[in-house]
Design a protein around this motif. Structure first.
Motif, PDB file in Angstrom:
ATOM      1  N   PRO A 141      18.218   8.731  -0.246  1.00 56.97           N
ATOM      2  CA  PRO A 141      16.867   8.527   0.292  1.00 56.97           C
ATOM      3  C   PRO A 141      15.872   7.895  -0.673  1.00 56.97           C
ATOM      4  O   PRO A 141      14.917   7.261  -0.225  1.00 56.97           O
ATOM      5  CB  PRO A 141      16.418   9.942   0.703  1.00 56.97           C
ATOM      6  CG  PRO A 141      17.332  10.876   0.014  1.00 56.97           C
ATOM      7  CD  PRO A 141      18.624  10.148  -0.180  1.00 56.97           C
ATOM      8  N   THR A 145      14.161   4.497   0.739  1.00 54.30           N
ATOM      9  CA  THR A 145      12.737   4.598   1.048  1.00 54.30           C
ATOM     10  C   THR A 145      11.959   3.498   0.351  1.00 54.30           C
ATOM     11  O   THR A 145      11.086   2.850   0.947  1.00 54.30           O
ATOM     12  CB  THR A 145      12.191   5.973   0.636  1.00 54.30           C
ATOM     13  OG1 THR A 145      12.903   6.999   1.330  1.00 54.30           O
ATOM     14  CG2 THR A 145      10.704   6.088   0.977  1.00 54.30           C
ATOM     15  N   GLU A 155      10.464   4.348   9.355  1.00 59.09           N
ATOM     16  CA  GLU A 155      11.212   5.518   8.904  1.00 59.09           C
ATOM     17  C   GLU A 155      12.237   5.981   9.932  1.00 59.09           C
ATOM     18  O   GLU A 155      13.337   6.398   9.594  1.00 59.09           O
ATOM     19  CB  GLU A 155      10.235   6.652   8.583  1.00 59.09           C
ATOM     20  CG  GLU A 155      10.886   7.859   7.944  1.00 59.09           C
ATOM     21  CD  GLU A 155       9.876   8.881   7.479  1.00 59.09           C
ATOM     22  OE1 GLU A 155      10.310   9.918   6.938  1.00 59.09           O
ATOM     23  OE2 GLU A 155       8.659   8.641   7.641  1.00 59.09           O
ATOM     24  N   THR A 159      18.024   6.000   9.217  1.00 61.11           N
ATOM     25  CA  THR A 159      19.339   6.637   9.335  1.00 61.11           C
ATOM     26  C   THR A 159      20.337   5.686   9.973  1.00 61.11           C
ATOM     27  O   THR A 159      21.472   5.536   9.507  1.00 61.11           O
ATOM     28  CB  THR A 159      19.245   7.932  10.154  1.00 61.11           C
ATOM     29  OG1 THR A 159      18.358   8.835   9.484  1.00 61.11           O
ATOM     30  CG2 THR A 159      20.614   8.581  10.293  1.00 61.11           C
TER      31      THR A 159
END
Length: 417
Positions: A141, A145, A155, A159
């Motif tokens: 992450p 990010t 966001e 995934t």
């Protein structure tokens, strides 16, 4: 008749630890004809395993990255478009010049506070649990990010993007690889269209509007290719760099103790990991634009060449006792980020992210230990790292971290507002 060495015959052990095989090959010579396992069968290539030969080959203009010149096409170019890793000068020079300003040392330095903030947030969430999957909770992450904020990936999409990108760089089958590239191409096209109306100061919008001194701009296909390489290379390699550094330290307790005693060695530990267990095992394919020799071996025109970055960085001819992980070593000259005109555009950013991650993790988890063996190593010949499942790291409950006085409310990305 040149002997062909089938690396697939070494099985799962080669994926877990390819270095003994590379060492045996290097003893016989710096360049070998090998059969590499691949999702669609195998690739017959020339593999460079010697350091001097690898470094020279990485900068050799007679080795082309443009497979189309030799009648070869691959999924990435078919579905994504042309990008830096598959282009030669002058096209490569033009593309790199248009995007390189986004990754200058000054721009990366400006990202340090945000990188530290993301790191702290991740550790705030991970450490109180007392046990976590290092890849899933931290190593993945952090860089995803950072790069997604730079390129404006929402966001909620990250995934799904991770699944697509991991399958693209370390495919488990030809079918899943194809599907991943189709989905990536569609996603990036939509993302670019969404960002065309972004105002000044928005990083994705700025990239779309980037103009050279002569008024040159990236075409829609080039923008998609640039977004692809920045997103993929901007996080996949750093995930592996962080994970490999932690794993190397925890499996070499004397080195971990030395680093804890002198945290100024953090950047040196990251640099030694780049040499010892770098995030990229082999550079992407090159092709002989003309007949040439590498390390005394004749390479025919159009034949594919794979430069073994991991193999070269364990060459005892350049690095004494190369199988020893030593954070006080001088690792200068390693080729983990490549060499020459294709030297990794995001190398500075990767180093800053990894250094921040390792420094903060060790500071806040004084009892950090392995919680079992790492997970399976990634498939394929490109990336060197473990998949997230099973890559568990345990630690004692950390000491509370005092809150800075007058700390401002944390800035949140536009995607999470």
């Amino acid at each position: 008749m040149t002997e062909v060495i089938d690396l697939g015959e070494y099985g799962a052990q080669f994926r877990r630890d390819p270095y003994p095989v590379y060492a045996r090959l290097r003893e016989r010579g710096p360049v070998h004809r090998v059969r590499m396992p691949a999702p669609d069968g195998h690739h017959l290539v020339w593999l460079v395993v010697g350091h001097a030969e690898a470094r020279a080959a990485l900068a050799d203009p007679r080795l082309s990255k443009d497979a189309g010149k030799f009648g070869r096409t691959f999924l990435d170019e078919q579905l994504i478009g042309t990008y830096l890793l598959v282009a030669d000068p002058p096209q490569h020079t033009r593309l790199r010049g248009l995007v390189s300003r986004a990754f200058t040392a000054r721009r990366v330095a400006g990202l340090r506070p945000r990188i530290q903030e993301i790191t702290d947030d991740l550790l705030d969430a991970m450490l109180p649990r007392g046990r976590a999957d290092l890849v899933e909770s931290f190593a993945y992450p952090l860089p995803i990010t950072v790069i997604c904020e730079l390129l404006g990936v929402p966001e909620m999409d990250r995934t799904a993007f991770r699944r697509m990108s991991t399958e693209a760089v370390a495919p488990t089958s030809a079918e899943s690889e194809y599907e991943a590239y189709v989905r990536l191409a569609a996603y990036l096209t939509e993302l670019i269209e969404d960002k065309r109306c972004a105002g000044p100061g928005d990083p994705p919008g700025d990239l779309i509007r980037t103009t050279g001194e002569d008024g040159d701009r990236l075409s829609p296909g080039e923008l998609r290719g640039m977004a692809f390489v920045l997103l993929i290379a901007g996080h996949e390699t750093t995930v592996n760099l962080i994970t490999n550094t932690v794993h190397a330290l925890l499996t070499h307790p004397e080195q971990l103790a030395a680093l804890r005693a002198d945290t100024s060695l953090t950047d040196a530990a990251v640099e030694e990991t780049l040499r010892y267990e770098g995030p990229v095992e082999n550079a992407t394919f090159r092709y002989a634009a003309e007949p040439l020799e590498i390390g005394g071996t004749a390479i025919g025109q159009g034949e594919p060449v794979l430069i073994g970055l991991a193999a070269a960085d364990r060459d005892p001819g350049h690095f004494p006792a190369p199988d020893r992980f030593d954070i006080r070593r001088d690792p200068r000259g390693h080729v983990a980020f490549g060499h020459g005109i294709h030297y990794c555009l995001g190398a500075t950013l990767a180093r800053v992210e990894a250094g921040t991650a390792i420094r903060s993790l060790l500071e806040r988890a004084p009892g950090l230990t392995l919680d079992g063996p790492p997970g399976e190593w990634l498939p394929g010949a490109l990336m060197r790292g473990v998949v997230s499942r099973g890559a568990m790291t345990g630690y004692r409950r950390p000491r509370p971290r005092p809150a800075p006085c007058g700390r401002r409310n944390r800035r949140r990305s536009a995607a999470s507002r």
